[in-house]
Design a protein around this motif. Structure first.
Motif, mmCIF file in Angstrom:
data_model
loop_
_atom_site.group_PDB
_atom_site.id
_atom_site.type_symbol
_atom_site.label_atom_id
_atom_site.label_comp_id
_atom_site.label_asym_id
_atom_site.label_seq_id
_atom_site.Cartn_x
_atom_site.Cartn_y
_atom_site.Cartn_z
ATOM 1 N N LEU A 206 0.823 -1.202 0.000
ATOM 2 C CA LEU A 206 0.000 0.000 0.000
ATOM 3 C C LEU A 206 0.864 1.262 0.000
ATOM 4 O O LEU A 206 0.472 2.296 -0.582
ATOM 5 N N VAL A 207 2.049 1.199 0.603
ATOM 6 C CA VAL A 207 2.958 2.350 0.646
ATOM 7 C C VAL A 207 4.024 2.239 -0.435
ATOM 8 O O VAL A 207 4.366 3.220 -1.109
ATOM 9 N N PHE A 208 4.572 1.044 -0.627
ATOM 10 C CA PHE A 208 5.731 0.873 -1.509
ATOM 11 C C PHE A 208 5.397 1.141 -2.977
ATOM 12 O O PHE A 208 6.142 1.860 -3.673
ATOM 13 N N GLU A 209 4.331 0.564 -3.478
ATOM 14 C CA GLU A 209 4.069 0.664 -4.909
ATOM 15 C C GLU A 209 3.804 2.106 -5.375
ATOM 16 O O GLU A 209 4.323 2.525 -6.429
ATOM 17 N N PRO A 210 3.048 2.944 -4.617
ATOM 18 C CA PRO A 210 2.907 4.350 -5.045
ATOM 19 C C PRO A 210 4.238 5.103 -5.023
ATOM 20 O O PRO A 210 4.525 5.908 -5.930
ATOM 21 N N LEU A 211 5.083 4.844 -4.003
ATOM 22 C CA LEU A 211 6.383 5.522 -3.960
ATOM 23 C C LEU A 211 7.269 5.076 -5.115
ATOM 24 O O LEU A 211 8.006 5.883 -5.701
ATOM 25 N N ALA A 212 7.235 3.776 -5.451
ATOM 26 C CA ALA A 212 8.042 3.277 -6.564
ATOM 27 C C ALA A 212 7.600 3.926 -7.873
ATOM 28 O O ALA A 212 8.439 4.227 -8.741
ATOM 29 N N ALA A 213 6.291 4.161 -8.005
ATOM 30 C CA ALA A 213 5.812 4.808 -9.231
ATOM 31 C C ALA A 213 6.317 6.242 -9.315
ATOM 32 O O ALA A 213 6.650 6.740 -10.399
ATOM 33 N N GLU A 214 6.384 6.950 -8.153
ATOM 34 C CA GLU A 214 6.891 8.326 -8.149
ATOM 35 C C GLU A 214 8.381 8.369 -8.501
ATOM 36 O O GLU A 214 8.856 9.320 -9.118
ATOM 37 N N GLY A 220 13.209 2.874 -12.257
ATOM 38 C CA GLY A 220 12.570 2.150 -13.339
ATOM 39 C C GLY A 220 11.160 1.730 -12.976
ATOM 40 O O GLY A 220 10.669 1.969 -11.872
ATOM 41 N N SER A 221 10.511 1.078 -13.916
ATOM 42 C CA SER A 221 9.118 0.692 -13.751
ATOM 43 C C SER A 221 9.012 -0.644 -13.006
ATOM 44 O O SER A 221 9.754 -1.589 -13.280
ATOM 45 N N LEU A 222 8.042 -0.707 -12.064
ATOM 46 C CA LEU A 222 7.768 -1.940 -11.314
ATOM 47 C C LEU A 222 6.306 -2.327 -11.485
ATOM 48 O O LEU A 222 5.638 -2.758 -10.553
ATOM 49 N N ASP A 223 5.780 -2.184 -12.690
ATOM 50 C CA ASP A 223 4.362 -2.397 -12.920
ATOM 51 C C ASP A 223 3.960 -3.873 -12.894
ATOM 52 O O ASP A 223 2.790 -4.190 -12.630
ATOM 53 N N SER A 224 4.866 -4.767 -13.163
ATOM 54 C CA SER A 224 4.506 -6.192 -13.232
ATOM 55 C C SER A 224 5.346 -7.017 -12.257
ATOM 56 O O SER A 224 6.439 -6.608 -11.836
ATOM 57 N N ASN A 246 6.524 -19.894 2.900
ATOM 58 C CA ASN A 246 7.027 -18.723 2.181
ATOM 59 C C ASN A 246 6.271 -18.518 0.869
ATOM 60 O O ASN A 246 6.118 -19.465 0.078
ATOM 61 N N THR A 247 5.824 -17.276 0.667
ATOM 62 C CA THR A 247 5.283 -16.855 -0.627
ATOM 63 C C THR A 247 6.091 -15.651 -1.091
ATOM 64 O O THR A 247 6.424 -14.766 -0.291
ATOM 65 N N TYR A 248 6.455 -15.673 -2.389
ATOM 66 C CA TYR A 248 7.362 -14.653 -2.922
ATOM 67 C C TYR A 248 6.660 -13.830 -4.001
ATOM 68 O O TYR A 248 5.875 -14.348 -4.794
ATOM 69 N N ARG A 249 7.005 -12.544 -4.033
ATOM 70 C CA ARG A 249 6.614 -11.675 -5.138
ATOM 71 C C ARG A 249 7.884 -11.041 -5.686
ATOM 72 O O ARG A 249 8.586 -10.312 -4.978
ATOM 73 N N MET A 250 8.162 -11.318 -6.963
ATOM 74 C CA MET A 250 9.356 -10.768 -7.610
ATOM 75 C C MET A 250 8.910 -9.747 -8.660
ATOM 76 O O MET A 250 8.253 -10.096 -9.651
ATOM 77 N N TYR A 251 9.269 -8.490 -8.402
ATOM 78 C CA TYR A 251 8.925 -7.410 -9.324
ATOM 79 C C TYR A 251 9.874 -7.431 -10.509
ATOM 80 O O TYR A 251 11.083 -7.654 -10.369
ATOM 81 N N ASP A 252 9.291 -7.206 -11.679
ATOM 82 C CA ASP A 252 10.109 -7.135 -12.898
ATOM 83 C C ASP A 252 10.703 -5.741 -13.016
ATOM 84 O O ASP A 252 9.977 -4.747 -13.092
ATOM 85 N N ILE A 253 12.045 -5.644 -13.004
ATOM 86 C CA ILE A 253 12.716 -4.349 -13.122
ATOM 87 C C ILE A 253 13.504 -4.322 -14.428
ATOM 88 O O ILE A 253 13.802 -5.366 -15.024
ATOM 89 N N ASP A 262 12.585 -8.363 -4.611
ATOM 90 C CA ASP A 262 11.814 -9.518 -4.146
ATOM 91 C C ASP A 262 11.280 -9.256 -2.746
ATOM 92 O O ASP A 262 12.009 -8.782 -1.869
ATOM 93 N N VAL A 263 10.006 -9.591 -2.512
ATOM 94 C CA VAL A 263 9.373 -9.500 -1.204
ATOM 95 C C VAL A 263 8.827 -10.895 -0.854
ATOM 96 O O VAL A 263 8.152 -11.520 -1.681
ATOM 97 N N SER A 264 9.104 -11.383 0.372
ATOM 98 C CA SER A 264 8.579 -12.685 0.803
ATOM 99 C C SER A 264 7.816 -12.522 2.108
ATOM 100 O O SER A 264 8.155 -11.671 2.937
ATOM 101 N N TRP A 265 6.779 -13.344 2.294
ATOM 102 C CA TRP A 265 5.949 -13.245 3.479
ATOM 103 C C TRP A 265 5.433 -14.631 3.889
ATOM 104 O O TRP A 265 5.552 -15.605 3.136
ATOM 105 N N ASP A 266 4.862 -14.693 5.088
ATOM 106 C CA ASP A 266 4.327 -15.950 5.614
ATOM 107 C C ASP A 266 3.012 -16.279 4.910
ATOM 108 O O ASP A 266 2.105 -15.440 4.854
#
Length: 352
Positions: A206-214, A220-224, A246-253, A262-266
């Protein structure tokens, strides 16, 4: 006449080299000359033993024995009609040495026999002890059978075994069981291995993705992005249970920016385990750190100066660990010496 005398027992010898009295082999017997005076001894006095005798010892070891009417009766014992006489000291000493030598030989032979007997007894005792030990161990094994590996691994999971996936591998005393997302969520608890941040995935994005867009002009772009999950329970030595959810989300840069973010969470609770990224440029890696800390603790700019300081240390020492605001940060610097691009790897986890 000459009579052979045994030097060991002083008895007459009938054979050339054997004494029947002491049953000994005699290589060199003594000789004694016996002479009879037929003119003076008649009828019952014909025995040479009834008169006193004079003895004459010669250098060759022989003894001459002559009856004497005036001499005193010679001392000695009667054996088979022949008087036992006293021989010279020289002959006595020689006889004594022969007897001592024979006794010594017999003694040495006795010691050798004792050694053989001792060795045989020791071997027998050792064999008996080994047999007894084997019997005892067999009895113990029958009374208290050891647990099999299957029994050691038979510990209960906090999930429904019927619903859980089949065990993938067994290695020695360790066992792993893979789990689905549904099985993890039905388990009712977080994993036991990783530290959990106080921020969930939803709060972070909720905080990271809007800041990354700014900051897209810089980072670079982290849209996907892509996601994957890896969940399993791990048994160790049949007594402990460790779980990894572990569940992972890897942003395409962009490829000219870096390798990944990469972000990982429980999988069960959604609380973050780690944020990690690998970036080429030093300024870009710093911007990623600021917006990441903004999403984690609400004030990214407050950590900029500390990151710059620690990044310089990593560029000199190759890597560095430091703590800030309850998080442990690891920076690894690669200088491109193997022909690859210079890069900064950053990992952020909760302090243990």
């Amino acid at each position: 006449m000459k009579v052979r005398i045994c030097p060991l027992c002083d008895q007459p010898m009938k054979k050339a080299h054997h004494c029947d009295s002491c049953d000994s082999f005699i290589w060199k017997p003594l000789y004694m000359d016996i002479h009879y005076n037929t003119g003076t001894m008649q009828e019952e006095d014909c025995s040479y033993d009834v008169k006193e005798h004079d003895y004459e010892y010669h250098d060759d070891g022989s003894v001459t024995m002559m009856p004497s009417e005036d001499g005193q009766r010679a001392k000695g014992r009667k054996f088979r009609g022949v008087k036992e006489i006293e021989f010279p000291a020289q002959e006595r000493d020689k006889n004594t040495r022969q007897k001592s030598s024979a006794g010594t030989t017999r003694k040495k032979g006795g010691c050798f026999k004792m050694l053989i007997i001792f060795f045989v007894c020791f071997t027998l005792i050792s064999s008996v002890v080994q047999i007894i030990n084997a019997i005892v161990w067999d009895v113990i094994s029958e009374v208290e059978p050891m647990n099999t590996p299957e029994e050691d691994l038979a510990i209960e999971l906090p999930y429904d075994d019927d619903a859980a996936s089949t065990k993938d591998w067994i290695d020695g005393e360790a066992e792993r069981t893979d789990l689905t997302v549904e099985e993890v969520r039905n388990g009712g608890s977080e994993c036991t291995v990783s530290e959990h941040m106080d921020v969930t995935l939803d709060d972070f994005t909720l905080v990271f993705e809007p800041l990354a867009a700014e900051k897209a002009a810089i980072i670079g772009s982290l849209d996907s992005y892509s996601e994957e999950t890896d969940n399993y329970a791990y048994h160790y030595e049949g007594t402990s249970l460790y779980t990894y959810f572990n569940t992972y989300r890897m942003y395409d840069i962009d490829s000219d920016i870096g390798y990944y973010y990469d972000v990982s969470w429980d999988t069960y609770s959604g609380r973050l385990h780690e944020v990690a990224y690998d970036i080429y440029d030093s300024d870009v890696v710093e911007e990623f750190f600021v917006i990441t800390m903004e999403a984690l603790c609400g004030d990214g700019e407050a950590h900029r100066n500390e990151f710059q300081k620690q990044r310089s240390i990593a560029e000199t020492e190759e890597y560095v660990f430091f703590e800030t605001d309850g998080y442990e940060v690891y920076i690894n610097y690669y200088d491109g010496s193997d022909g690859f691009d210079i890069s900064y790897y950053v990992s952020i986890v909760k302090v243990m």
